[in-house]
Scaffold this motif. Sequence first.
Motif, short mmCIF file in Angstrom:
data_model
loop_
_atom_site.label_atom_id
_atom_site.label_comp_id
_atom_site.label_asym_id
_atom_site.label_seq_id
_atom_site.Cartn_x
_atom_site.Cartn_y
_atom_site.Cartn_z
N GLY A 78 0.83 -1.20 0.00
CA GLY A 78 0.00 0.00 0.00
C GLY A 78 0.86 1.24 0.00
O GLY A 78 2.07 1.18 0.28
N GLU A 79 0.23 2.36 -0.29
CA GLU A 79 0.96 3.63 -0.29
C GLU A 79 1.39 4.01 1.12
O GLU A 79 0.88 3.48 2.11
N ASN A 80 2.31 4.95 1.20
CA ASN A 80 2.71 5.48 2.50
C ASN A 80 1.49 6.07 3.20
O ASN A 80 0.70 6.80 2.60
N GLY A 81 1.35 5.76 4.48
CA GLY A 81 0.21 6.26 5.23
C GLY A 81 -1.02 5.39 5.15
O GLY A 81 -2.06 5.74 5.72
N SER A 82 -0.93 4.24 4.49
CA SER A 82 -2.10 3.38 4.32
C SER A 82 -2.36 2.48 5.52
O SER A 82 -3.39 1.83 5.59
N GLY A 83 -1.40 2.40 6.45
CA GLY A 83 -1.62 1.63 7.67
C GLY A 83 -0.83 0.35 7.79
O GLY A 83 -0.86 -0.30 8.84
N LYS A 84 -0.09 -0.02 6.76
CA LYS A 84 0.61 -1.31 6.81
C LYS A 84 1.71 -1.34 7.87
O LYS A 84 1.83 -2.31 8.61
N SER A 85 2.50 -0.27 7.98
CA SER A 85 3.55 -0.22 9.00
C SER A 85 2.94 -0.08 10.39
O SER A 85 3.47 -0.63 11.36
N THR A 86 1.84 0.64 10.48
CA THR A 86 1.15 0.80 11.77
C THR A 86 0.71 -0.56 12.31
O THR A 86 0.90 -0.85 13.50
#
Length: 238
Positions: free
Chosen positions: A43-51
């Motif tokens: 997903g794009e940056n800010g899409s929640g995957k790293s969160t």
Amino acid sequence: MFLKRIELQRDLIPTYNEYPFSIPTIKTLDQLEIQNQVTFFVGENGSGKSTLLEAIAEKCGFNTAGGGRNNFYDVHRSESALGEFIRLSWWPKVTNGFFLRAESFYNFASHLDEVAAFNAYGGRSLHEQSHGESFMSLFSNRFNGNAIYLLDEPEAALSPQRQLAFLRILYDLVQEGESQFIIATHSPILLGYPNATIFNFDEDSIDEIKYEETSHYQITRYFLENRERFINEIFDDE
């Protein structure tokens, strides 16, 4: 495979108007079934995957700045905002593993130097190696069987050739070492790992997607096949 399910404990959420629940994919998450030893978040940056990946790391007991259960050091704003609101279901539960956070890997390498623990990572300080070499030292020396590995953009320091070498390490660990991987990535090379599950974070919900349907694959393929046209479209001022 060890981690089977990720659940959002909605009864604990005070408000959906603040981070991280203001992220659409996190707001709509109920539970995510993990059915593969290799799972990708895209997903794009800010899409929640790293969160979400950080939250899993916290629930595993790993240092959310990067590392395992026995790596104690701090990085500003590395704590998980979501960890206390999710529940993990295991079968069986494992405690061995590692959380790679590419953006704070320098701090992890400094931590190893401070505690003189770099012998377990190839016998040489990670700071004495190139960025890509230090990542490969981590993968080759620290990763072993019966563990779960959470990797946030491992391609950040890897050339295309080293990404292919990492795929081989990944394959060997999965086949021989009974390891599980959850990887947040932008790399179409890593996403090409055979038979992996890919979860897309670019819509309002987290949904499984085929490799050829990812924007990473489609944009890269279009660029390689139509480089001049692509460049002209980007630079066209009209």
